[in-house]
Every structure is written in structure tokens, then in C-alpha cells.
Design a protein around this motif. Structure first.
Motif, PDB file in Angstrom:
ATOM      1  N   ASP A  70       0.755  -1.287   0.009  1.00  0.00           N
ATOM      2  CA  ASP A  70      -0.038  -0.017   0.046  1.00  0.00           C
ATOM      3  C   ASP A  70       0.719   1.282   0.022  1.00  0.00           C
ATOM      4  O   ASP A  70       0.455   2.198  -0.766  1.00  0.00           O
ATOM      5  N   VAL A  71       1.956   1.486   0.875  1.00  0.00           N
ATOM      6  CA  VAL A  71       2.692   2.725   0.905  1.00  0.00           C
ATOM      7  C   VAL A  71       3.725   2.778  -0.125  1.00  0.00           C
ATOM      8  O   VAL A  71       4.120   3.774  -0.306  1.00  0.00           O
ATOM      9  N   GLY A  72       4.308   1.696  -0.498  1.00  0.00           N
ATOM     10  CA  GLY A  72       5.287   1.823  -1.831  1.00  0.00           C
ATOM     11  C   GLY A  72       6.717   1.881  -1.329  1.00  0.00           C
ATOM     12  O   GLY A  72       7.393   1.537  -1.873  1.00  0.00           O
ATOM     13  N   ASN A  73       6.875   2.594  -0.178  1.00  0.00           N
ATOM     14  CA  ASN A  73       8.396   2.975   0.240  1.00  0.00           C
ATOM     15  C   ASN A  73       8.914   2.243   1.564  1.00  0.00           C
ATOM     16  O   ASN A  73       9.913   2.275   2.019  1.00  0.00           O
ATOM     17  N   LEU A  74       8.181   1.040   1.836  1.00  0.00           N
ATOM     18  CA  LEU A  74       8.540  -0.075   2.689  1.00  0.00           C
ATOM     19  C   LEU A  74       8.830  -1.243   2.251  1.00  0.00           C
ATOM     20  O   LEU A  74       8.106  -2.001   1.550  1.00  0.00           O
ATOM     21  N   GLU A  75      10.127  -1.906   2.634  1.00  0.00           N
ATOM     22  CA  GLU A  75      10.449  -3.100   2.066  1.00  0.00           C
ATOM     23  C   GLU A  75      10.625  -4.080   3.324  1.00  0.00           C
ATOM     24  O   GLU A  75      11.438  -3.756   4.071  1.00  0.00           O
ATOM     25  N   LEU A  76      10.043  -5.264   3.354  1.00  0.00           N
ATOM     26  CA  LEU A  76       9.793  -5.978   4.399  1.00  0.00           C
ATOM     27  C   LEU A  76      11.037  -7.261   3.866  1.00  0.00           C
ATOM     28  O   LEU A  76      10.833  -8.077   3.102  1.00  0.00           O
ATOM     29  N   ILE A  77      11.766  -7.460   5.008  1.00  0.00           N
ATOM     30  CA  ILE A  77      12.994  -8.417   4.812  1.00  0.00           C
ATOM     31  C   ILE A  77      12.846  -9.551   5.941  1.00  0.00           C
ATOM     32  O   ILE A  77      13.100  -8.994   7.228  1.00  0.00           O
ATOM     33  N   VAL A  78      12.511 -10.639   5.835  1.00  0.00           N
ATOM     34  CA  VAL A  78      12.226 -11.585   6.992  1.00  0.00           C
ATOM     35  C   VAL A  78      13.733 -12.242   7.072  1.00  0.00           C
ATOM     36  O   VAL A  78      14.049 -13.102   6.283  1.00  0.00           O
ATOM     37  N   VAL A  79      14.322 -12.333   8.298  1.00  0.00           N
ATOM     38  CA  VAL A  79      15.555 -12.844   8.664  1.00  0.00           C
ATOM     39  C   VAL A  79      15.169 -14.036   9.525  1.00  0.00           C
ATOM     40  O   VAL A  79      15.072 -13.829  10.497  1.00  0.00           O
ATOM     41  N   ASN A  80      15.324 -15.193   8.927  1.00  0.00           N
ATOM     42  CA  ASN A  80      14.471 -16.335   9.865  1.00  0.00           C
ATOM     43  C   ASN A  80      15.867 -17.255  10.053  1.00  0.00           C
ATOM     44  O   ASN A  80      16.388 -17.956   9.158  1.00  0.00           O
ATOM     45  N   SER A  81      16.307 -17.239  11.480  1.00  0.00           N
ATOM     46  CA  SER A  81      17.682 -17.825  12.035  1.00  0.00           C
ATOM     47  C   SER A  81      17.061 -19.627  11.961  1.00  0.00           C
ATOM     48  O   SER A  81      18.029 -20.348  11.713  1.00  0.00           O
ATOM     49  N   GLY A  82      15.710 -19.843  11.987  1.00  0.00           N
ATOM     50  CA  GLY A  82      15.351 -21.231  11.958  1.00  0.00           C
ATOM     51  C   GLY A  82      15.508 -21.957  10.504  1.00  0.00           C
ATOM     52  O   GLY A  82      15.911 -23.077  10.465  1.00  0.00           O
ATOM     53  N   GLU A  83      15.994 -20.965   9.436  1.00  0.00           N
ATOM     54  CA  GLU A  83      16.268 -21.409   8.168  1.00  0.00           C
ATOM     55  C   GLU A  83      17.933 -21.004   7.935  1.00  0.00           C
ATOM     56  O   GLU A  83      18.256 -21.090   6.429  1.00  0.00           O
ATOM     57  N   GLY A  84      18.616 -20.803   8.866  1.00  0.00           N
ATOM     58  CA  GLY A  84      20.015 -20.502   8.689  1.00  0.00           C
ATOM     59  C   GLY A  84      20.390 -19.065   8.118  1.00  0.00           C
ATOM     60  O   GLY A  84      21.687 -19.061   8.067  1.00  0.00           O
ATOM     61  N   MET A  85      19.494 -18.304   8.303  1.00  0.00           N
ATOM     62  CA  MET A  85      19.768 -16.836   7.936  1.00  0.00           C
ATOM     63  C   MET A  85      20.167 -16.087   9.127  1.00  0.00           C
ATOM     64  O   MET A  85      19.903 -16.591  10.233  1.00  0.00           O
ATOM     65  N   ARG A  86      20.915 -14.845   8.939  1.00  0.00           N
ATOM     66  CA  ARG A  86      21.436 -14.076  10.109  1.00  0.00           C
ATOM     67  C   ARG A  86      21.625 -12.809   9.899  1.00  0.00           C
ATOM     68  O   ARG A  86      22.278 -12.669   8.557  1.00  0.00           O
ATOM     69  N   LEU A  87      21.219 -11.784  10.402  1.00  0.00           N
ATOM     70  CA  LEU A  87      21.470 -10.363  10.098  1.00  0.00           C
ATOM     71  C   LEU A  87      22.691  -9.903  10.681  1.00  0.00           C
ATOM     72  O   LEU A  87      23.022  -9.941  11.934  1.00  0.00           O
ATOM     73  N   THR A  88      23.664  -9.229   9.771  1.00  0.00           N
ATOM     74  CA  THR A  88      24.813  -8.876  10.374  1.00  0.00           C
ATOM     75  C   THR A  88      25.106  -7.267   9.816  1.00  0.00           C
ATOM     76  O   THR A  88      24.273  -6.887   9.020  1.00  0.00           O
ATOM     77  N   PRO A  89      25.895  -6.571  10.638  1.00  0.00           N
ATOM     78  CA  PRO A  89      26.283  -5.193  10.191  1.00  0.00           C
ATOM     79  C   PRO A  89      26.702  -5.284   8.509  1.00  0.00           C
ATOM     80  O   PRO A  89      26.469  -4.487   7.718  1.00  0.00           O
ATOM     81  N   GLU A  90      27.560  -6.441   8.079  1.00  0.00           N
ATOM     82  CA  GLU A  90      27.843  -6.486   6.585  1.00  0.00           C
ATOM     83  C   GLU A  90      26.691  -6.522   5.921  1.00  0.00           C
ATOM     84  O   GLU A  90      26.817  -5.874   4.637  1.00  0.00           O
ATOM     85  N   ARG A  91      25.711  -7.346   6.216  1.00  0.00           N
ATOM     86  CA  ARG A  91      24.526  -7.519   5.353  1.00  0.00           C
ATOM     87  C   ARG A  91      23.736  -6.112   5.118  1.00  0.00           C
ATOM     88  O   ARG A  91      23.308  -5.665   3.946  1.00  0.00           O
ATOM     89  N   ILE A  92      23.440  -5.344   6.376  1.00  0.00           N
ATOM     90  CA  ILE A  92      22.758  -4.151   6.224  1.00  0.00           C
ATOM     91  C   ILE A  92      23.742  -3.007   5.438  1.00  0.00           C
ATOM     92  O   ILE A  92      23.173  -2.356   4.695  1.00  0.00           O
ATOM     93  N   SER A  93      24.966  -3.058   5.576  1.00  0.00           N
ATOM     94  CA  SER A  93      25.832  -1.993   4.987  1.00  0.00           C
ATOM     95  C   SER A  93      25.683  -2.362   3.513  1.00  0.00           C
ATOM     96  O   SER A  93      25.704  -1.450   2.481  1.00  0.00           O
TER      97      SER A  93
END
Length: 442
Positions: free
Chosen positions: A341-364
Motif C-alpha cells: 500500500d505505501v510503496g516505500n517499505l521493504e519487508l525482509i524476513v531474517v529467519n534464523s530457523g532457516e540458517g539466516m542471520r542479520l549482520t552489519p555487513e549485510r545491512i551495509s
């Protein structure tokens, strides 16, 4: 902090001239006791959540941290006062001076025990809360000790009146909290209109019985359900943006005895009271890029943020929703709908149960050169916050643009955290120096 420091420095004006006529060591001990009473009086006032406190001392989550450290500082001062001999020659006590001496000992040890119980977090919340109310009683005993003990000034002298004023502030605040506040109408009246169970969260929607409460996205409030076993007041983040009808929504994770009982017993039609709102966790103005990081139940303020994007103009937003679910993730469908609806929001699901991990490197990597201009908002575990905060600052994020809420109303003494912080600061400085040395000369 500045106001508290000034309040503590004022007595120096009266104590310094007495150094020439009184034993300096004993006088110093008396000075420490005066400081302890001053900051304890302020601390009792901070506990009232009186209107305007957030304007003076900052958001309520920071006030609770300040409250803890003031209490610990007061105990150190009182301990030193007890160790350093405060007796002076030539002083004449009143008829109650001997009683005041004994009362002072009771006050000291009572406050030490209860303060220790407050920072030992394995004590169950309901027992801690019950024992915490007794601190005011021992503070009153400490004030009695001050009023009637032998001291190098009279209680009606300017110095005596100054310290007595803070004692009075603390006693009035305690009286309000224990006797008057429970009898006064508490918060805004609401009724539970909807209950949903989402994985390990319970979503409660409340409809106002009167005018209701006005809040801003990202704030929290204290919820009291008027039902046996659920009448304890607890703080929860409001997980929906403000509405014209002032309907409120809380998304509450099962984290302890109270929240598990709430999940089992809350039902539509229950009466409730909501006090607040509190907190300064809010969206910035302007079109700078934003990063939102919500870990588990930490997504709740960002649900309200996301709904708020429908009205104000803002820059691009990336919401990293960190979970460890094997099945359906709560609120993903709702957030995906808002994002469309809003257009300027991007949702990113980081699921550690599936081996994913959020790091400073990824955000950068996701932001590239925009990181330096970005605002980062975080809500989640403190260990994760410290890791991301330190890493992003090293990669160019301005420290003032990392926003977070210390949503912990009861914490330990934090010596381990202090050591980690000092280590992190040293590591950050070392990494920055190393990065500068490795840059090619122009």
C-alpha cells in the motif's frame, strides 16, 4: 542528570565553611549521608511516573535505568557513611538522638538488602515488586535518622532545610505510590474487544469506555486487566498506529508467569485500565533512508510505524524482521499488505530457523553509500543490539542515528555489560585506527 548533579553540588556551599571548625573526615561522612538522602528523595519521585518527568529526565525507559543507578549510588554513599566515622566532638544531641542512631542502622541494612534484591534478577517479578515497595519505609527511617541525629548543623538551618526538602519529596512520593495512587482512578478505561493467539504471542485489542488514550506510533503503556490474577500493572508496546476511535492493540509475548497466565485467561469483555503513553521512540522527519530492526516481539513498535507510513512523507524504509520460527511468522502478511500500500517499505524476513542471520555487513551491503545518511531503529535483545550498533558505526553510521529503546524495567547491576561496553569501545577505536592506516595516501 545535570539537574541531579546540581542538586548534589548545592550542599557544598554550606559544608565547605564548616571544614575549618569541624573534623574534616567526620564532616565528609556527614556530607556523603546528605548526598544519599538527596538522591534517594529524587529517586522516590522518579518512581511516581508523574506527568512531565519524561520532559525533564528523558524517556521512561531511560528513567528506569537512571532509577537503578541512583539507587546503587545511594547505597555506596550510605555504605561509606557507615564505614567512615561521622562522630564529632562538641555536638549535643536531642532526646531522640540515641533512638535515631539505632533507626539509622536499621534503615541502612534494610535499604542494602532490598537494593541487592532489586539487582538480583532471578528473584520472581511478583516477589521483587512486593519487596520493592518496602524501600520507601526504610527511606522514611533514614529521614528520621537525619532529622534527630547529632550533626554539625540544625535541621532548621539552610542546609538542614535543603536536605529535609528532598526527604519530604521522597516521603510524599512514597505516600502517593503506596496509599493515594491505588485509591485514585488509574489510567483510561478500556474493554477487551478482541483476543488472538499468534504463535507465542497474544494480541489484545482494547476499545475505550470513554475518551480513551491518545498515543504516537512507537510508544508503550501500562496495562492492567481488572480480573483476579491479572490486575498487576505491566508495560507493553502499542503495536498499532493511533486511530481516531482510540482503539489500542497490544501484542504480548509469553515471557513469564504473568504473560503465560494472560494468554490462558484473557477474554473478550474484560475491563482494563491503560496508563500512559510513555516513550520517545518515534519516526524522524525528512526523507533520509531508514532501517528498522525488530527481533521477535521487538517487531511490535514497527507494526505501528508501518501503519503510520500511510500518512506522512518519509524516505525509503527497510524492515528487517528477525525470527527463528519453523512455521508461520506472526504479522508477516499484515506487513506485506502495508508494504504494497505505501510503496516505500521493504519487508525482509531474517529467519534464523532457516540458517539466516542479520549482520552489519549485510545491512551495509543493502544500503551501500546511503548508510551514513540512514536512521537505524532497533527493538530486540540487548546483545544483538550491541553487536549491530557497534558494527554499523564502524561502517560509517553516525552514532546519534542509531535509535533504540531500553525496554527493561528491571535489570541487573550490569558490571558484565559495562566491561563489554569498555571492550567494545576499545575495539572500535582500534579498528578505526587500523582502517585509517590502511587507506591509500592521496
Amino acid at each position: 542528570m545535570v539537574l541531579i548533579a546540581v542538586a548534589c553540588l548545592v550542599p557544598v556551599y554550606w559544608y565547605v565553611p564548616m571544614v575549618a571548625i569541624r573534623e574534616p573526615v567526620a564532616l565528609f561522612s556527614q556530607f556523603l549521608a546528605s548526598l544519599a538522602l538527596i538522591i534517594m528523595g529524587i529517586n522516590q519521585f522518579l518512581a511516581t511516573r508523574a506527568p512531565g518527568l519524561e520532559t525533564i529526565f528523558g524517556p521512561l525507559d531511560r528513567i528506569y535505568v537512571l532509577h537503578k543507578w541512583i539507587a546503587i549510588t545511594a547505597m555506596v554513599l550510605l555504605g561509606l557513611h557507615d564505614i567512615i566515622d561521622a562522630d564529632m566532638d562538641g555536638l549535643r544531641g536531642g532526646v531522640l538522638s540515641d533512638v535515631a542512631e539505632d533507626i539509622g542502622e536499621i534503615s541502612l541494612y534494610g535499604l542494602l538488602i532490598l537494593t541487592f534484591a532489586s539487582v538480583v534478577t532471578f528473584i520472581p517479578y511478583h516477589l521483587w515488586k512486593w519487596s520493592h515497595r518496602l524501600i520507601g519505609i526504610f527511606f522514611v527511617l533514614g529521614a528520621f535518622h537525619f532529622f534527630f541525629i547529632e550533626k554539625p548543623f540544625d535541621s532548621l538551618d539552610p542546609l538542614g532545610l535543603y536536605v529535609s526538602g528532598f526527604c519530604l519529596l521522597g516521603m510524599v512520593s512514597y505516600l502517593w505510590m503506596v496509599l493515594l495512587r491505588p485509591m485514585a482512578p488509574r489510567g483510561h478505561g478500556y474493554r477487551v474487544s478482541s483476543v488472538k493467539h499468534l504463535d507465542d504471542m497474544t494480541e489484545i485489542e482494547l476499545r475505550p469506555r470513554g475518551r480513551g488514550m491518545r498515543h504516537k506510533a512507537g510508544q508503550f503503556a501500562f496495562l492492567t486487566l481488572k480480573e483476579a490474577g491479572l490486575s498487576e500493572e505491566h508495560p507493553f508496546t502499542l503495536s498499532a498506529a493511533p486511530r481516531d476511535d482510540r482503539v489500542l492493540r497490544f501484542s504480548i509475548k509469553d515471557l513469564g508467569d504473568y504473560t503465560r497466565r494472560l494468554r490462558r485467561e484473557v477474554s473478550v469483555g474484560m475491563e482494563a485500565a491503560v496508563s500512559g503513553p510513555f516513550g520517545h521512540f518515534k519516526l524522524p522527519s525528512g526523507r533520509d533512508p531508514q532501517i528498522w530492526i525488530g527481533a521477535g516481539v521487538g517487531v511490535t513498535p514497527f507494526l505501528a510505524f508501518a501503519e503510520s507510513l500511510k500518512t506522512p512523507v518519509s524516505g525509503p524504509v527497510k524492515l528487517y524482521y528477525c525470527v527463528r520460527n519453523q512455521g508461520e511468522v506472526p504479522y508477516v502478511a499484515e506487513l506485506e499488505t502495508i508494504a504494497k500500500d505505501v510503496g516505500n517499505l521493504e519487508l525482509i524476513v531474517v529467519n534464523s530457523g532457516e540458517g539466516m542471520r542479520l549482520t552489519p555487513e549485510r545491512i551495509s551491503a543493502d544500503l551501500g553509500s546511503e548508510l551514513a545518511r540512514a536512521h537505524v531503529f532497533f527493538c530486540g535483545p540487548s546483545a544483538m543490539r550491541k553487536s549491530l550498533q557497534g558494527g554499523l558505526i564502524l561502517k560509517g553510521l553516525k552514532a546519534s542515528r542509531f535509535h533504540f529503546e531500553q525496554f527493561e524495567m528491571r535489570t541487573g547491576i550490569g558490571l558484565g555489560a559495562l566491561a563489554a561496553w569498555l571492550w567494545d569501545r576499545g575495539l572500535h577505536a582500534h579498528e578505526k585506527k587500523r582502517a585509517r592506516k590502511m587507506q591509500p595516501a592521496e
